[in-house]
Enzyme design. Sequence first.
Site, short mmCIF file in Angstrom:
data_model
loop_
_atom_site.label_atom_id
_atom_site.label_comp_id
_atom_site.label_asym_id
_atom_site.label_seq_id
_atom_site.Cartn_x
_atom_site.Cartn_y
_atom_site.Cartn_z
N GLN A 52 -2.39 -16.56 -7.37
CA GLN A 52 -2.56 -16.08 -6.00
C GLN A 52 -3.92 -15.40 -5.86
O GLN A 52 -4.19 -14.40 -6.51
CB GLN A 52 -1.44 -15.08 -5.70
N SER A 102 -6.07 -10.47 -3.32
CA SER A 102 -6.78 -9.18 -3.42
C SER A 102 -8.24 -9.38 -3.80
O SER A 102 -8.59 -10.31 -4.52
CB SER A 102 -6.14 -8.30 -4.50
N SER A 148 -2.94 -12.65 -11.76
CA SER A 148 -2.21 -13.01 -12.97
C SER A 148 -2.10 -14.54 -13.03
O SER A 148 -2.11 -15.20 -11.99
CB SER A 148 -0.84 -12.34 -13.04
N GLU A 186 7.52 -12.23 -1.72
CA GLU A 186 7.28 -11.42 -2.91
C GLU A 186 8.34 -10.33 -3.00
O GLU A 186 8.82 -10.00 -4.07
CB GLU A 186 5.88 -10.79 -2.81
N GLU A 239 1.75 4.66 -1.71
CA GLU A 239 1.33 5.30 -0.47
C GLU A 239 1.51 4.34 0.72
O GLU A 239 1.98 4.74 1.79
CB GLU A 239 -0.13 5.75 -0.58
#
Lengths: 396, 398
Positions: free
Chosen positions: A114, A117, A150, A233, A366
């Site tokens: 994936q 990010s 990953s 996910e 958070e």
Amino acid sequence: MTGIDAAELRRRVTELLAAHDPATTDRTAFLQARFDAGLAWVHFPAGLGGLDAPRALQAVVDAELEAAGAPDNDPRRIGIGLGMAAPTILRYGTEEQKRRFLRPLWLGEEVWCQLFSEPGAGSDLAALATRAVRDSRGDWVVDGQKVWTSSAHLARWAILIARTDPDVPKHRGITYFVCDMTAPGVEVRPLRQITGEAEFNEVFLTGVRIPDNHRLGEVGDGWRVAQTTLMNERVAIGGGRVPREGGLIGLVAETWRERPELRRHALHQRLLELWAEAEAARLAGERLRQQLVAGHPGPEGSAMKLAFARLNQEISGLEVELLAEDGLLYDDWTMRRPEHVDFAGREAGYRYLRAKGNSIEGGTSEVLLNIVAERVLGLPSEPRTDKDIPWKELAR
Amino acid sequence: MTVEVTGAAAVGERASDPDLLYSEAEEDLRAAVRSLLAARAEPAAILGRIETGDPYDPALWRALATDMGTAGLLVPEKLGGQGASAREAAVVLEELGRAAVPAPYLTSAVLVVETLLGCEPEASEEPEAPEVARLLASFASGRTVGALALPLPTGPGSALACEVRVAADGTLEGGARRVADAAGAHTLLIPARGPEGVELYAVDTSAAGVTVSPLVSLDLTRPLADVAFAGVRGRRLAGPGVAEAAVRRALLAGAGLLASEQLGVAEWCLSETVRHMGERKQFNRPVGSFQALKHRLARLWLDIVSARATARYAADALASGSADAPVAVAVAQSACSKAAVRAAEECVQLHGGIGMTWEHPAHLYLKRAKADEIALGTPSHHREILAELVNLPSPTAG
């Protein structure tokens, strides 16, 4: 939805097992036969490994096959493909894309990763800066850097989101692609972590060409497509029943029982508090599982990740302190490429360090607290300054 | 109206397979109790009564305990009850906690009833059985209110601090401190030390030689009293062995079900604070939009998610007579005490100035939560019990 029920599925499993005895059939051949019988993921459409059956009935098939000693597709190795890529391809893919990608994905012949990010887009994923520009033939050329990937070093394909229009607000200028990880310009570098090993990678994309028929969904609609991926996910969590002391608390409890010389009063108080909290979290997970089975999923799923992140960190911190002089040692700093996280197979120092990632990966604690406050409790969101500003004008 | 309730766990669940959800019948019971309390026990009415010395509303108790039949939930039908279980009683307590109602439910319908159920009311060869059964039926109907004459902090698993003794002439001498709901009770169940161990007696509070001295309690919705006995002649309900086991059984059930009351307290505090923070505006925006405050509420919600699972597990383990009930109760007390106190403290703080006023009901919940933390064993007591139960010995043990 077809009228397929549990009894019908059991009949089909029996048929599959009769025609392909797991004891004598090659693993790949068995998995292929299972896929073609529609018993791979029963809620998928017929012809794509499923039977249009209710998703909850997959458990029936899995239990029957496990009892018969049939091989599985090693789901941990191909988790991103199964949990994230496949549902997105099913929902947004063309017929041609579904036929091309889903079968080898489920069989484990093609591993997926994936590419979401980025160094500059973590919690604020929609701010991503990797650019995809259309060339004269209508294909796409991608430049940018992705991180925390990953399986990138094992993957044949990636799901990728990239910016195709910098002139509109950030959520609107993103497009979703399938990226060939063997294409020229894709460079995968291991990203070594504080544990010494490298579970993840950095992926550098330099002039990578993606044909337009590897786009998923409309141009500029990538944020919406990515929501399907990210929602799945979270669905992937849950699963089976966890026994008491099944988590990290069990390892500390064993040390406490076996090594009386390490016991201290203050540590005892903390151990008991954490034991009770871990048991409470386990029960909350079990309650969530029962809600799912009863067909009433609650919002408690987001609670579980938050609770376990905190508990894993506090428990592993206690464990290192409890071990005292042995807590000063570390089992192995060698740079390795593990296929999955193995808390129980490593020592306390590793657990302490790796657990730090539990409150960062898959959404920081958070951000999850914001999600709980806004979506579960219905509290108003913070005033936002980025919603209507073109991406290129955002502060970076 | 009597609410129809069915027996323990949902159909198809094995005893080893705890049911942590609420059944439809349990949700119906909850809705009935909640609507009664919304109509008859709103905060203003409670605030109006708590300083009168008699915080209980007898009409409300009649409607809840007698008309709806909740006082008899734990009692089998053939003994005059509803034949339900700890799961249903837990739901009633959740609602009573959510409304911070002064009502002697935990004391009379749980502690007293469970003690009597432990006294072998059906053992027809025992001479005490008819009196036990008679008392049980009267408490189950809600027409009689009872209290167990032990200090409220007594938790399951501790030695019984029994300061009443059976004198040579068979009368009771001594007393008990900090007894919850004693002032409003018709009848006291009294563990008393006899020559061969703890025995159990029943005494009416109006009997000669009984003194009930009300105390100024931190929690005005569950008032305490010291009780004293001088030459009191009681009805013996159980002899040594049986009496102590019955009291221990009641303390375990009481602590396990108190967790549900604490859950209800925490739930009210969270939902009321969320409501307030969505409405209250400062700095030109709802205060609930500030991340620093939002995270505090989200963390409270997390605590409550876990607390609810432990309270349900404790209720289910008590209902099914599971051997794991002592662990379930200790875990639930540890989790729910903390959740209730934290939720009430956050409720006061996040309401700002209004949270410090007598007029706003937040203080009722704070006082209830803090008193509940001590009632039937503090969280530290329950964790000490846990240490023994799950073999995590203290440094000095063994």
